[in-house]
Scaffold this active site. Sequence first.
Site, short mmCIF file in Angstrom:
data_model
loop_
_atom_site.label_atom_id
_atom_site.label_comp_id
_atom_site.label_asym_id
_atom_site.label_seq_id
_atom_site.Cartn_x
_atom_site.Cartn_y
_atom_site.Cartn_z
N LYS A 11 3.52 -1.04 -6.51
CA LYS A 11 1.86 0.12 -6.06
C LYS A 11 1.77 0.24 -4.41
CE LYS A 11 -1.85 -1.47 -5.12
NZ LYS A 11 -2.54 -1.72 -3.75
N ALA A 99 0.36 -11.45 -2.88
CA ALA A 99 -0.70 -11.19 -1.68
C ALA A 99 -0.13 -10.46 -0.76
CB ALA A 99 -1.70 -13.03 -0.77
N ALA A 103 -0.30 -4.83 -5.54
CA ALA A 103 -0.50 -5.09 -7.03
C ALA A 103 -0.23 -6.00 -7.50
CB ALA A 103 -1.25 -3.93 -7.18
N GLY A 104 0.79 -7.28 -7.32
CA GLY A 104 1.78 -7.73 -8.22
C GLY A 104 1.15 -8.54 -9.20
N SER A 106 -2.36 -7.84 -10.94
CA SER A 106 -1.91 -6.67 -11.74
C SER A 106 -0.90 -6.14 -12.55
CB SER A 106 -3.00 -5.91 -10.38
OG SER A 106 -4.02 -5.96 -9.84
N ASP A 139 -6.75 -2.61 -10.03
CA ASP A 139 -5.50 -1.93 -10.08
C ASP A 139 -4.68 -2.11 -11.37
OD1 ASP A 139 -6.16 -1.07 -7.17
OD2 ASP A 139 -4.62 -3.33 -6.44
P1 ATP Z 1 -3.96 -5.79 -4.61
O1 ATP Z 1 -3.12 -4.93 -3.99
O2 ATP Z 1 -4.07 -5.70 -5.77
O3 ATP Z 1 -5.96 -7.18 -4.30
P2 ATP Z 1 -2.41 -8.55 -3.58
O4 ATP Z 1 -0.46 -7.48 -4.02
O5 ATP Z 1 -2.37 -8.64 -2.47
O6 ATP Z 1 -3.06 -7.88 -5.49
P3 ATP Z 1 -1.55 -10.35 -5.98
O7 ATP Z 1 -0.14 -10.32 -5.49
O8 ATP Z 1 -1.90 -9.16 -7.11
O9 ATP Z 1 -1.93 -9.21 -3.97
O10 ATP Z 1 -1.95 -11.71 -5.88
C1 ATP Z 1 -3.71 -11.90 -5.16
C2 ATP Z 1 -3.83 -13.30 -6.33
O11 ATP Z 1 -3.70 -12.95 -7.11
C3 ATP Z 1 -3.06 -14.58 -5.95
O12 ATP Z 1 -2.80 -14.92 -4.43
C4 ATP Z 1 -2.44 -15.30 -7.11
O13 ATP Z 1 -3.72 -16.48 -6.56
C5 ATP Z 1 -3.52 -14.88 -7.81
N1 ATP Z 1 -2.44 -14.27 -8.95
C6 ATP Z 1 -2.88 -15.07 -10.50
N2 ATP Z 1 -2.46 -14.43 -10.55
C7 ATP Z 1 -0.76 -13.60 -10.54
C8 ATP Z 1 0.00 -13.59 -10.45
N3 ATP Z 1 0.77 -12.88 -12.33
N4 ATP Z 1 1.15 -12.75 -9.77
C9 ATP Z 1 0.79 -12.69 -8.67
N5 ATP Z 1 -0.28 -13.53 -7.89
C10 ATP Z 1 -0.94 -13.79 -9.03
#
Ligand code: ATP
Length: 304
Positions: A11, A99, A103-104, A106, A139
């Site tokens: 997203k 990160a 929202a990967g 999520s 998310d």
């Molecule tokens: P958001 O935009 O929802 O805040 P993001 O996209 O910035 O999130 P994510 O890729 O969702 O970040 O990862 C956040 C943290 O979640 C990572 O640092 C990781 O340690 C943890 N995590 C747990 N499970 C997963 C997964 N299946 N995929 C990615 N990260 C994961």
Amino acid sequence: MTPVTVRVPAKVNLQLSVGPRRDDGYHDLMTVFHSVSLFDEVTVRPADRASVRVTGQDASQVPTGRTNLAARAARALAAAVKRRQSGVQIEIRKRIPIAAGLAGGSADAAATLVACNELWQAGLTQAELSEIAAGLGSDVPFALLGGTAIGQGRGERLTAALAAGTYHWVLAFATGGLSTPDVYAACDRLRDAAPVAPPELSTGLMAALRSGDPAAVGLQLSNDLQPAAVSLRPDLRRALAAGEESGALGAIVSGSGPTCAFLAADARQAGELAVALTGAGVCRGVVRVQGPVPGAAVVAGEPG
Ligand code: ATP
């Protein structure tokens, strides 16, 4: 039981308005989520023991133990349907960087809810899955729903938005990630205890989305977390400027960053923007995507 594979999109936030910090540490949000065609795939198989295997983008950085959001989702669903044996082998093929503000994690949690609901023939409705999703993360409900939707509360209270047309984006990936809590903390610091108004839905953005005109949408993109993300990663300023100079209709940090999202007029301009951003050397890589796309859904046949 045959394995089940679910595809789930990343997203971007077309609006992300952050209200005052609440007593529980969260912030009240008013956000407009928009799912884009960058997908992770999650396959679940019955197993004696729970396990998680991750391949693809940033795989080595994704936790594979009980903290993995997909593993948590499987346990939450098993508990909700009072299933004694929650052993399931989860295989995640990642294309969504970790990160990255996309929202990967999520997305993987939402995909696992849909996949296990199917594998176990649990028969939960979308609304029931959404309730479990909200307990897993702000998310996660949107990753189930997809499309374009308004999120309130912590982002988990969703209403579908009236949006016309298809939007062409270029996502520019940064080297390294940003921690979402760090970005919110930086946002609080930048605000320096100044009074913050409750977040409100942008009527300008809603009208632009109804019109289906990307130029109008581009002008209305907003993200209260952008100054905080840029303060932690000043290099993002160069990426945003490069996109604007190359004719993007809108340039914005996605969620808590550091991915930057650039809106193009059409597929052709998106191609030109992707080339220009790559040439400018302001990012680790680019990908062209479209939105909106549907949320987590079972893939027919063998995973690709
Ligand atoms: P958001 O935009 O929802 O805040 P993001 O996209 O910035 O999130 P994510 O890729 O969702 O970040 O990862 C956040 C943290 O979640 C990572 O640092 C990781 O340690 C943890 N995590 C747990 N499970 C997963 C997964 N299946 N995929 C990615 N990260 C994961």
